[in-house]
Design a protein around this motif. Structure first.
Motif, PDB file in Angstrom:
ATOM      1  N   ARG A 241       0.781  -0.970  -0.164  1.00 15.91           N
ATOM      2  CA  ARG A 241       0.074  -0.329   0.115  1.00 15.91           C
ATOM      3  C   ARG A 241       0.465   0.883  -0.137  1.00 15.91           C
ATOM      4  NH1 ARG A 241      -3.620   3.507   3.538  1.00 15.91           N
ATOM      5  NH2 ARG A 241      -5.113   3.911   2.745  1.00 15.91           N
ATOM      6  N   GLY A 242       2.350   1.300   0.605  1.00 16.82           N
ATOM      7  CA  GLY A 242       2.791   2.751   0.598  1.00 16.82           C
ATOM      8  C   GLY A 242       3.669   2.291  -0.083  1.00 16.82           C
ATOM      9  N   ILE A 243       3.870   1.819  -0.972  1.00 13.83           N
ATOM     10  CA  ILE A 243       4.280   2.135  -2.580  1.00 13.83           C
ATOM     11  C   ILE A 243       3.442   2.226  -3.558  1.00 13.83           C
ATOM     12  CG2 ILE A 243       5.388   0.340  -4.195  1.00 13.83           C
ATOM     13  CD1 ILE A 243       6.562  -1.584  -2.262  1.00 13.83           C
ATOM     14  N   ALA A 244       2.486   1.544  -3.725  1.00 13.95           N
ATOM     15  CA  ALA A 244       0.694   2.642  -4.226  1.00 13.95           C
ATOM     16  C   ALA A 244       1.596   3.731  -3.913  1.00 13.95           C
ATOM     17  CB  ALA A 244      -0.438   1.622  -4.288  1.00 13.95           C
ATOM     18  N   ILE A 245       0.687   4.221  -2.892  1.00 18.38           N
ATOM     19  CA  ILE A 245       1.094   5.310  -2.376  1.00 18.38           C
ATOM     20  C   ILE A 245       1.923   6.092  -3.096  1.00 18.38           C
ATOM     21  CG2 ILE A 245       0.663   7.268  -0.471  1.00 18.38           C
ATOM     22  CD1 ILE A 245      -0.760   5.795   1.026  1.00 18.38           C
ATOM     23  N   ALA A 246       3.010   5.984  -2.934  1.00 17.55           N
ATOM     24  CA  ALA A 246       4.499   6.478  -3.574  1.00 17.55           C
ATOM     25  C   ALA A 246       4.314   6.515  -5.039  1.00 17.55           C
ATOM     26  CB  ALA A 246       5.453   6.069  -3.364  1.00 17.55           C
ATOM     27  N   LEU A 247       3.598   5.728  -5.632  1.00 19.43           N
ATOM     28  CA  LEU A 247       3.078   5.886  -7.674  1.00 19.43           C
ATOM     29  C   LEU A 247       2.212   6.404  -7.732  1.00 19.43           C
ATOM     30  CD1 LEU A 247       3.634   1.320  -7.689  1.00 19.43           C
ATOM     31  CD2 LEU A 247       5.458   3.235  -8.714  1.00 19.43           C
ATOM     32  N   ALA A 248       1.405   6.617  -7.212  1.00 19.19           N
ATOM     33  CA  ALA A 248       0.011   7.534  -7.599  1.00 19.19           C
ATOM     34  C   ALA A 248       0.864   9.113  -7.175  1.00 19.19           C
ATOM     35  CB  ALA A 248      -1.142   7.266  -6.663  1.00 19.19           C
ATOM     36  N   THR A 249       1.456   9.605  -6.042  1.00 21.00           N
ATOM     37  CA  THR A 249       2.195  10.742  -6.163  1.00 21.00           C
ATOM     38  C   THR A 249       2.871  11.175  -7.031  1.00 21.00           C
ATOM     39  OG1 THR A 249       1.361  10.425  -3.256  1.00 21.00           O
ATOM     40  CG2 THR A 249       3.383  12.184  -3.796  1.00 21.00           C
ATOM     41  N   ALA A 250       4.131  10.329  -7.513  1.00 19.76           N
ATOM     42  CA  ALA A 250       4.476  10.487  -7.875  1.00 19.76           C
ATOM     43  C   ALA A 250       3.739  11.606  -9.864  1.00 19.76           C
ATOM     44  CB  ALA A 250       5.505   9.882  -8.736  1.00 19.76           C
ATOM     45  N   MET A 251       2.962  10.369  -9.604  1.00 20.17           N
ATOM     46  CA  MET A 251       2.057  10.778 -11.322  1.00 20.17           C
ATOM     47  C   MET A 251       1.310  11.369 -10.797  1.00 20.17           C
ATOM     48  SD  MET A 251       1.130   9.471 -14.501  1.00 20.17           S
ATOM     49  CE  MET A 251       1.266   8.167 -14.756  1.00 20.17           C
ATOM     50  N   VAL A 252       0.559  11.772 -10.219  1.00 19.75           N
ATOM     51  CA  VAL A 252       0.223  13.321 -10.017  1.00 19.75           C
ATOM     52  C   VAL A 252       1.153  14.225 -10.168  1.00 19.75           C
ATOM     53  CG1 VAL A 252      -0.668  14.633  -8.165  1.00 19.75           C
ATOM     54  CG2 VAL A 252      -2.036  12.411  -8.638  1.00 19.75           C
ATOM     55  N   GLU A 253       1.963  13.817  -9.292  1.00 20.25           N
ATOM     56  CA  GLU A 253       2.992  15.153  -9.647  1.00 20.25           C
ATOM     57  C   GLU A 253       3.649  15.731 -10.278  1.00 20.25           C
ATOM     58  OE1 GLU A 253       2.875  17.409  -6.994  1.00 20.25           O
ATOM     59  OE2 GLU A 253       2.375  16.614  -5.275  1.00 20.25           O
ATOM     60  N   SER A 254       4.231  14.943 -11.164  1.00 20.21           N
ATOM     61  CA  SER A 254       5.470  14.867 -12.493  1.00 20.21           C
ATOM     62  C   SER A 254       4.771  14.037 -13.410  1.00 20.21           C
ATOM     63  CB  SER A 254       7.001  14.622 -11.586  1.00 20.21           C
ATOM     64  OG  SER A 254       6.721  13.375 -11.435  1.00 20.21           O
ATOM     65  N   GLY A 255       3.879  13.434 -13.131  1.00 19.49           N
ATOM     66  CA  GLY A 255       3.374  12.448 -14.471  1.00 19.49           C
ATOM     67  C   GLY A 255       5.261  10.834 -15.085  1.00 19.49           C
ATOM     68  N   LEU A 256       5.077  10.799 -13.633  1.00 22.33           N
ATOM     69  CA  LEU A 256       6.065  10.518 -13.369  1.00 22.33           C
ATOM     70  C   LEU A 256       7.362  10.235 -14.355  1.00 22.33           C
ATOM     71  CD1 LEU A 256       4.624   6.579 -12.583  1.00 22.33           C
ATOM     72  CD2 LEU A 256       5.917   7.432 -11.280  1.00 22.33           C
ATOM     73  N   VAL A 257       7.929  11.284 -14.688  1.00 21.59           N
ATOM     74  CA  VAL A 257       8.779  11.331 -15.187  1.00 21.59           C
ATOM     75  C   VAL A 257       9.462  12.883 -14.404  1.00 21.59           C
ATOM     76  CG1 VAL A 257       9.730  13.576 -17.396  1.00 21.59           C
ATOM     77  CG2 VAL A 257       7.717  11.901 -17.098  1.00 21.59           C
ATOM     78  N   ASN A 258      11.544  12.498 -14.315  1.00 21.39           N
ATOM     79  CA  ASN A 258      11.617  12.817 -13.882  1.00 21.39           C
ATOM     80  C   ASN A 258      12.104  14.308 -14.128  1.00 21.39           C
ATOM     81  OD1 ASN A 258      13.898  13.199 -11.110  1.00 21.39           O
ATOM     82  ND2 ASN A 258      15.229  12.367 -11.908  1.00 21.39           N
ATOM     83  N   THR A 259      11.682  15.096 -13.421  1.00 23.30           N
ATOM     84  CA  THR A 259      11.445  16.307 -13.374  1.00 23.30           C
ATOM     85  C   THR A 259      12.424  17.305 -14.219  1.00 23.30           C
ATOM     86  OG1 THR A 259      10.375  18.351 -15.454  1.00 23.30           O
ATOM     87  CG2 THR A 259       9.451  17.355 -13.458  1.00 23.30           C
ATOM     88  N   PRO A 260      12.974  18.311 -14.259  1.00 18.03           N
ATOM     89  CA  PRO A 260      14.093  19.139 -13.851  1.00 18.03           C
ATOM     90  C   PRO A 260      13.380  20.642 -13.007  1.00 18.03           C
ATOM     91  CG  PRO A 260      14.247  19.330 -16.123  1.00 18.03           C
ATOM     92  CD  PRO A 260      13.508  18.309 -16.062  1.00 18.03           C
ATOM     93  N   GLN A 337      -5.103   2.591 -10.372  1.00 15.85           N
ATOM     94  CA  GLN A 337      -4.447   2.195 -11.549  1.00 15.85           C
ATOM     95  C   GLN A 337      -2.804   2.107 -11.086  1.00 15.85           C
ATOM     96  OE1 GLN A 337      -4.219   4.103 -15.678  1.00 15.85           O
ATOM     97  NE2 GLN A 337      -5.606   5.577 -14.232  1.00 15.85           N
ATOM     98  N   ALA A 338      -2.532   3.096  -9.577  1.00 14.19           N
ATOM     99  CA  ALA A 338      -0.916   2.035  -8.779  1.00 14.19           C
ATOM    100  C   ALA A 338      -0.976   1.298  -8.400  1.00 14.19           C
ATOM    101  CB  ALA A 338      -1.150   2.844  -8.323  1.00 14.19           C
ATOM    102  N   ASP A 339      -2.176   0.260  -7.586  1.00  8.30           N
ATOM    103  CA  ASP A 339      -2.215  -1.198  -7.590  1.00  8.30           C
ATOM    104  C   ASP A 339      -2.045  -1.641  -8.699  1.00  8.30           C
ATOM    105  OD1 ASP A 339      -3.097  -0.530  -4.792  1.00  8.30           O
ATOM    106  OD2 ASP A 339      -5.403  -0.372  -5.500  1.00  8.30           O
ATOM    107  N   GLY A 340      -2.417  -1.285 -10.570  1.00  7.63           N
ATOM    108  CA  GLY A 340      -2.226  -2.069 -11.583  1.00  7.63           C
ATOM    109  C   GLY A 340      -0.830  -2.228 -11.810  1.00  7.63           C
ATOM    110  N   TRP A 341       0.205  -0.993 -11.180  1.00  8.88           N
ATOM    111  CA  TRP A 341       1.182  -0.838 -12.372  1.00  8.88           C
ATOM    112  C   TRP A 341       2.034  -2.310 -11.471  1.00  8.88           C
ATOM    113  CZ3 TRP A 341       0.352   5.058 -12.185  1.00  8.88           C
ATOM    114  CH2 TRP A 341       0.235   5.634 -12.788  1.00  8.88           C
ATOM    115  N   LEU A 342       2.115  -1.805 -10.005  1.00 10.91           N
ATOM    116  CA  LEU A 342       2.445  -2.609  -8.875  1.00 10.91           C
ATOM    117  C   LEU A 342       2.261  -3.763  -8.810  1.00 10.91           C
ATOM    118  CD1 LEU A 342       4.607  -2.416  -6.189  1.00 10.91           C
ATOM    119  CD2 LEU A 342       1.895  -2.832  -4.848  1.00 10.91           C
ATOM    120  N   ALA A 343       1.100  -4.413  -9.523  1.00  9.82           N
ATOM    121  CA  ALA A 343       0.951  -5.767  -9.470  1.00  9.82           C
ATOM    122  C   ALA A 343       2.241  -6.464 -11.000  1.00  9.82           C
ATOM    123  CB  ALA A 343      -0.727  -6.106  -9.694  1.00  9.82           C
TER     124      ALA A 343
END
Length: 346
Positions: A241-260, A337-343
């Motif tokens: 659950r904690g990893i899914a929260i991290a995945l969802a947070t990164a998608m909201v904040e940056s679209g899962l891209v390490n933006t400068p 979707q974060a749960d699905g990516w983790l799975a």
């Protein structure tokens, strides 16, 4: 998007008055034998005090009572995490001892209890610890202190961000700084010259958040970043659950891209800000550093695992405790979707 640790300030302790009990007792004691040798006065005394003088000296004895350290005065730059670690307690214990919550703001001069009941500050301390309000036609205001955000100020004072923007002529891109005074209501309009004053316009209502979470098929860059978040979470022993929260947070904040870059000085996968204690720009731009900081925090910020009882919080609420976003409900929209990516990837 606020555990090197910040400098700890030592608590001031009052120095106890030197005891005179031993000297006074020796001066008034009855000799055990009639032929006790004559006592010699201490340097600076022409004769040893006796009788009433010695009794008066003994009465001036001050007992020593060293009080345990139970309170701490907040210094500039302190965080609750810093104070808890420096004094061998936890953030949760500080919350309980001082009636605080995860969205509470501390400020220089404030006295915090380190355990038990918080001490009652003196009137002078209370006056100096409270940010000076700004009195003008708009009513009482608030003086910004280090670490404040527009979201935290609005939340603390029970108003919406839209109302705070409208009262101060701000927008989501505006920057605030320590010492700046913010209003909580727009200045009252001047009365119309007509006998009947013109009715004031109704207060603006916050626009609804129309953000949605579309179905996303991760590209190669997003997939690599998602795998990195999962791998670090596994290394740290974070639950699914904690990893899914991290995945969802990164998608909201940056679209899962390490933006400068991002909003103001935000950087990287989680849009962490150097100005709020997440690290230097170079550190935050390192994806591995940013991911670990989200999970375990830095010297000046709390990560997900630092939040007391985070696993019992709602999905969005747990992410918000770390990110302090103006739009906290967005994280939960990505939970399925974060749960699905983790799975699929973990």
């Amino acid at each position: 998007m606020t555990t090197t640790p910040s400098t700890r300030r030592a608590l001031g302790l009052a120095v106890p008055t030197v005891l005179l009990t031993t000297v006074a007792t020796a001066l008034v004691a009855t000799p055990a034998q009639a032929h006790t040798p004559a006592r010699v006065p201490a340097p600076g005394l022409t004769a040893l005090p006796t009788g009433a003088a010695a009794a008066a000296l003994a009465a001036r004895t001050v007992p020593v009572e060293l009080a345990p350290v139970t309170a701490y005065t907040v210094q500039d730059g302190d965080t609750l995490w810093d104070i808890a670690r420096a004094h061998g307690t936890s953030v949760a214990a500080l919350y309980a001892a001082n009636g605080l919550g995860s969205d509470s703001i501390i400020y220089p001069g404030q006295v915090l209890a380190l355990g038990g009941t918080a001490p009652a500050p003196s009137p002078a301390a209370s006056e100096s610890a409270t940010p000076a309000p700004a009195a003008d036609a708009a009513g009482p205001g608030y003086a910004v202190v280090a670490g404040d955000t527009l979201w935290s100020i609005a939340h603390e004072h029970g108003i919406s961000l839209a109302e705070l923007y409208a009262a101060n002529g701000l927008s989501p891109d505006s920057i605030i700084y320590p010492g700046q005074t913010l209003r909580f209501a727009a200045p009252a309009p001047a009365p119309a010259p007509a006998p009947a004053p013109a009715a004031a316009d109704p207060a603006p209502q916050p626009a609804p958040d129309t953000y949605t979470a579309p179905q996303v098929v991760l590209d190669d860059v997003q997939t690599a970043n998602a795998q990195h978040i999962i791998r670090v979470g596994r290394e740290l022993g974070v639950s699914d659950r904690g990893i899914a929260i991290a995945l969802a947070t990164a998608m909201v904040e940056s679209g899962l891209v390490n933006t400068p870059s991002g909003d103001r000085d935000s950087i990287g996968l989680f849009q962490q800000r150097p100005s709020t204690g997440w690290g230097s720009p170079e550190q935050i731009a390192d994806a591995d550093y940013a991911i670990r900081a989200f999970y375990v925090g830095t010297a000046h910020t709390n990560g997900l695992l630092d939040i007391p009882g985070w696993e019992s919080l709602g999905f969005s609420e747990a992410a918000q405790e770390v990110q302090i976003s103006a739009f906290p409900a967005r994280y939960g929209l990505w939970e399925p979707q974060a749960d699905g990516w983790l799975a699929a990837l973990g």
